[in-house]
Scaffold this motif. Sequence first.
Motif, PDB file in Angstrom:
ATOM      1  N   SER A 126       6.876   3.805  15.053  1.00  0.00           N
ATOM      2  CA  SER A 126       6.589   3.973  13.622  1.00  0.00           C
ATOM      3  C   SER A 126       5.766   2.811  13.090  1.00  0.00           C
ATOM      4  CB  SER A 126       7.898   4.089  12.831  1.00  0.00           C
ATOM      5  OG  SER A 126       8.561   5.299  13.116  1.00  0.00           O
ATOM      6  N   MET A 127       6.137   1.581  13.462  1.00  0.00           N
ATOM      7  CA  MET A 127       5.421   0.405  12.964  1.00  0.00           C
ATOM      8  C   MET A 127       4.045   0.270  13.614  1.00  0.00           C
ATOM      9  SD  MET A 127       7.283  -0.538  10.653  1.00  0.00           S
ATOM     10  CE  MET A 127       8.939  -0.090  10.167  1.00  0.00           C
ATOM     11  N   TYR A 128       3.989   0.552  14.909  1.00  0.00           N
ATOM     12  CA  TYR A 128       2.711   0.472  15.605  1.00  0.00           C
ATOM     13  C   TYR A 128       1.711   1.453  14.999  1.00  0.00           C
ATOM     14  CZ  TYR A 128      -0.590   0.061  19.503  1.00  0.00           C
ATOM     15  OH  TYR A 128      -1.712  -0.167  20.265  1.00  0.00           O
ATOM     16  N   HIS A 147       3.915  12.188  12.266  1.00  0.00           N
ATOM     17  CA  HIS A 147       4.721  13.124  13.049  1.00  0.00           C
ATOM     18  C   HIS A 147       5.156  12.553  14.394  1.00  0.00           C
ATOM     19  CE1 HIS A 147       3.678  16.641  10.426  1.00  0.00           C
ATOM     20  NE2 HIS A 147       2.635  15.883  10.173  1.00  0.00           N
ATOM     21  N   ALA A 148       4.704  11.360  14.739  1.00  0.00           N
ATOM     22  CA  ALA A 148       5.001  10.792  16.061  1.00  0.00           C
ATOM     23  C   ALA A 148       5.754   9.468  15.957  1.00  0.00           C
ATOM     24  CB  ALA A 148       3.713  10.611  16.857  1.00  0.00           C
ATOM     25  N   GLY A 149       6.597   9.364  14.942  1.00  0.00           N
ATOM     26  CA  GLY A 149       7.434   8.169  14.817  1.00  0.00           C
ATOM     27  C   GLY A 149       8.690   8.323  15.668  1.00  0.00           C
ATOM     28  N   PHE A 150       8.504   8.332  16.991  1.00  0.00           N
ATOM     29  CA  PHE A 150       9.604   8.620  17.907  1.00  0.00           C
ATOM     30  C   PHE A 150      10.607   7.473  18.013  1.00  0.00           C
ATOM     31  CE2 PHE A 150       5.942  11.009  19.916  1.00  0.00           C
ATOM     32  CZ  PHE A 150       6.282  12.221  19.342  1.00  0.00           C
ATOM     33  N   GLN A 203       0.830  -1.203   0.000  1.00  0.00           N
ATOM     34  CA  GLN A 203       0.000   0.000   0.000  1.00  0.00           C
ATOM     35  C   GLN A 203       0.863   1.251   0.000  1.00  0.00           C
ATOM     36  OE1 GLN A 203      -1.795  -1.899   3.545  1.00  0.00           O
ATOM     37  NE2 GLN A 203      -3.616  -0.755   2.956  1.00  0.00           N
ATOM     38  N   CYS A 204       2.093   1.113   0.500  1.00  0.00           N
ATOM     39  CA  CYS A 204       2.982   2.264   0.597  1.00  0.00           C
ATOM     40  C   CYS A 204       4.401   1.803   0.889  1.00  0.00           C
ATOM     41  CB  CYS A 204       2.523   3.208   1.718  1.00  0.00           C
ATOM     42  SG  CYS A 204       2.623   2.458   3.356  1.00  0.00           S
ATOM     43  N   ALA A 205       5.332   2.728   0.791  1.00  0.00           N
ATOM     44  CA  ALA A 205       6.681   2.524   1.314  1.00  0.00           C
ATOM     45  C   ALA A 205       6.774   3.324   2.605  1.00  0.00           C
ATOM     46  CB  ALA A 205       7.738   3.003   0.324  1.00  0.00           C
ATOM     47  N   ILE A 206       7.190   2.671   3.675  1.00  0.00           N
ATOM     48  CA  ILE A 206       7.396   3.358   4.949  1.00  0.00           C
ATOM     49  C   ILE A 206       8.854   3.789   5.011  1.00  0.00           C
ATOM     50  CG2 ILE A 206       7.310   3.181   7.457  1.00  0.00           C
ATOM     51  CD1 ILE A 206       5.262   0.913   7.119  1.00  0.00           C
ATOM     52  N   VAL A 207       9.082   5.091   4.995  1.00  0.00           N
ATOM     53  CA  VAL A 207      10.437   5.639   5.049  1.00  0.00           C
ATOM     54  C   VAL A 207      10.685   6.126   6.470  1.00  0.00           C
ATOM     55  CG1 VAL A 207      12.065   7.292   4.075  1.00  0.00           C
ATOM     56  CG2 VAL A 207      10.239   6.344   2.632  1.00  0.00           C
ATOM     57  N   LEU A 208      11.654   5.529   7.133  1.00  0.00           N
ATOM     58  CA  LEU A 208      11.898   5.823   8.541  1.00  0.00           C
ATOM     59  C   LEU A 208      12.896   6.960   8.721  1.00  0.00           C
ATOM     60  CD1 LEU A 208      12.095   2.117   9.723  1.00  0.00           C
ATOM     61  CD2 LEU A 208      10.179   3.693  10.014  1.00  0.00           C
ATOM     62  N   GLY A 209      12.638   7.803   9.695  1.00  0.00           N
ATOM     63  CA  GLY A 209      13.497   8.942   9.964  1.00  0.00           C
ATOM     64  C   GLY A 209      14.891   8.541  10.427  1.00  0.00           C
ATOM     65  N   ALA A 210      15.855   9.446  10.244  1.00  0.00           N
ATOM     66  CA  ALA A 210      17.238   9.162  10.650  1.00  0.00           C
ATOM     67  C   ALA A 210      17.992  10.440  10.999  1.00  0.00           C
ATOM     68  CB  ALA A 210      17.977   8.392   9.540  1.00  0.00           C
ATOM     69  N   GLY A 211      17.265  11.437  11.490  1.00  0.00           N
ATOM     70  CA  GLY A 211      17.919  12.658  11.932  1.00  0.00           C
ATOM     71  C   GLY A 211      18.059  13.708  10.839  1.00  0.00           C
ATOM     72  N   ILE A 212      18.242  14.945  11.265  1.00  0.00           N
ATOM     73  CA  ILE A 212      18.423  16.063  10.336  1.00  0.00           C
ATOM     74  C   ILE A 212      19.631  16.891  10.767  1.00  0.00           C
ATOM     75  CG2 ILE A 212      16.021  16.217   9.612  1.00  0.00           C
ATOM     76  CD1 ILE A 212      15.584  18.371  11.725  1.00  0.00           C
ATOM     77  N   LYS A 213      20.244  17.569   9.778  1.00  0.00           N
ATOM     78  CA  LYS A 213      21.373  18.453  10.073  1.00  0.00           C
ATOM     79  C   LYS A 213      20.894  19.808  10.564  1.00  0.00           C
ATOM     80  CE  LYS A 213      24.855  16.631   6.869  1.00  0.00           C
ATOM     81  NZ  LYS A 213      25.735  16.994   5.722  1.00  0.00           N
ATOM     82  N   ASP A 214      19.880  20.319   9.887  1.00  0.00           N
ATOM     83  CA  ASP A 214      19.272  21.590  10.268  1.00  0.00           C
ATOM     84  C   ASP A 214      17.839  21.570   9.771  1.00  0.00           C
ATOM     85  OD1 ASP A 214      19.261  22.435   7.480  1.00  0.00           O
ATOM     86  OD2 ASP A 214      21.381  22.912   7.715  1.00  0.00           O
ATOM     87  N   GLU A 215      17.161  22.671   9.828  1.00  0.00           N
ATOM     88  CA  GLU A 215      15.734  22.702   9.499  1.00  0.00           C
ATOM     89  C   GLU A 215      15.429  22.457   8.028  1.00  0.00           C
ATOM     90  OE1 GLU A 215      15.395  27.580   9.030  1.00  0.00           O
ATOM     91  OE2 GLU A 215      14.458  26.563  10.722  1.00  0.00           O
ATOM     92  N   ASN A 216      16.462  22.352   7.210  1.00  0.00           N
ATOM     93  CA  ASN A 216      16.247  22.121   5.781  1.00  0.00           C
ATOM     94  C   ASN A 216      17.003  20.923   5.219  1.00  0.00           C
ATOM     95  OD1 ASN A 216      14.624  24.543   5.253  1.00  0.00           O
ATOM     96  ND2 ASN A 216      16.508  25.678   5.696  1.00  0.00           N
ATOM     97  N   THR A 217      17.860  20.289   6.026  1.00  0.00           N
ATOM     98  CA  THR A 217      18.794  19.307   5.480  1.00  0.00           C
ATOM     99  C   THR A 217      18.737  17.972   6.208  1.00  0.00           C
ATOM    100  OG1 THR A 217      20.271  21.188   5.064  1.00  0.00           O
ATOM    101  CG2 THR A 217      21.177  18.971   4.743  1.00  0.00           C
ATOM    102  N   ALA A 229       1.822   2.725  21.176  1.00  0.00           N
ATOM    103  CA  ALA A 229       2.842   3.724  20.837  1.00  0.00           C
ATOM    104  C   ALA A 229       2.764   4.891  21.816  1.00  0.00           C
ATOM    105  CB  ALA A 229       2.632   4.216  19.408  1.00  0.00           C
ATOM    106  N   THR A 230       3.809   5.700  21.826  1.00  0.00           N
ATOM    107  CA  THR A 230       3.865   6.845  22.735  1.00  0.00           C
ATOM    108  C   THR A 230       2.653   7.751  22.563  1.00  0.00           C
ATOM    109  OG1 THR A 230       6.281   6.781  22.620  1.00  0.00           O
ATOM    110  CG2 THR A 230       5.281   8.794  23.469  1.00  0.00           C
ATOM    111  N   LEU A 231       2.274   7.989  21.299  1.00  0.00           N
ATOM    112  CA  LEU A 231       1.091   8.794  20.999  1.00  0.00           C
ATOM    113  C   LEU A 231       0.115   7.991  20.149  1.00  0.00           C
ATOM    114  CD1 LEU A 231       2.466  12.364  20.149  1.00  0.00           C
ATOM    115  CD2 LEU A 231       1.342  11.624  22.253  1.00  0.00           C
ATOM    116  N   GLY A 232      -1.156   8.154  20.439  1.00  0.00           N
ATOM    117  CA  GLY A 232      -2.191   7.535  19.621  1.00  0.00           C
ATOM    118  C   GLY A 232      -2.737   8.558  18.634  1.00  0.00           C
TER     119      GLY A 232
END
Length: 239
Positions: free
Chosen positions: A147-149, A139-142, A66-80, A220-223
């Motif tokens: 993320s999976m839940y 927004h709550a994939g802490f 149904q989709c590709a789940i792309v997991l977060g891995a940190g950011i350098k700054d607000e744009n990168t 999960a931490t947030l529902g």
Amino acid sequence: MRLIKWILKKILFLVIMVCAIGGVCLMTLNNHVVNTEKDNIVSKIEGSKSEFTRAEKQAIHDVDPQCAIVLGAGIKDENTPTPMLKDRLDTGILLYKHGLVSKLLLSGDNGTAEHNEIHVMLNYCLDAGIPEEDIYCDHAGFSTYDSMYRAKEIFQVERAVIVTQTYHEYRSLYIAEKMDIKCVGVSSDQEKYSGQPVRELREIMARIKDFFKCMVMPAATLGGDIISLFESGVLTHGE
């Protein structure tokens, strides 16, 4: 004096034995997670690879994601994005542009205004030409578990391609399958990443932690309210 030395030797021996047995048990659990999922990693996007083999495409089609789940891995700054996150996003974009998935679910940490992974991930995909309605934001994939839940409970995902680096795929796939998500992994190892040896060691402990977590299945931490993938993803983008 001799008795005290004998007792100390026995205590030291017992401590060593307990540590050794504990270490073996922990590594057994780690290996269980890895061995359970290693065959479910169907493709690795390495270097300048921009094509999928027929076998890779078939393995993905068999899941009917149904989709590709792309997991977060940190950011350098607000744009990168970090190099690791950039490679994950590029892999998700590649899957979309090859028609192997029709939607991207971006899952990252938006816990504070100063650390908004989702903002960076969303803008990166939009800049790459992915239609905004096909991009969904969690927004709550802490954590990987969260993320999976949330993919299962909030976004109602039943079949997915999971996009992350290989070392992280094993745990991600393991948790997803415990959530009854039919899935395959497409790894995004496009370079050697700084600090990877330490990251690998931490991942061993994370696999063990999530092995036990999957036995209990806490929320999960947030529902939140259910978000349908049949609706426009724009509804999930936030401000």
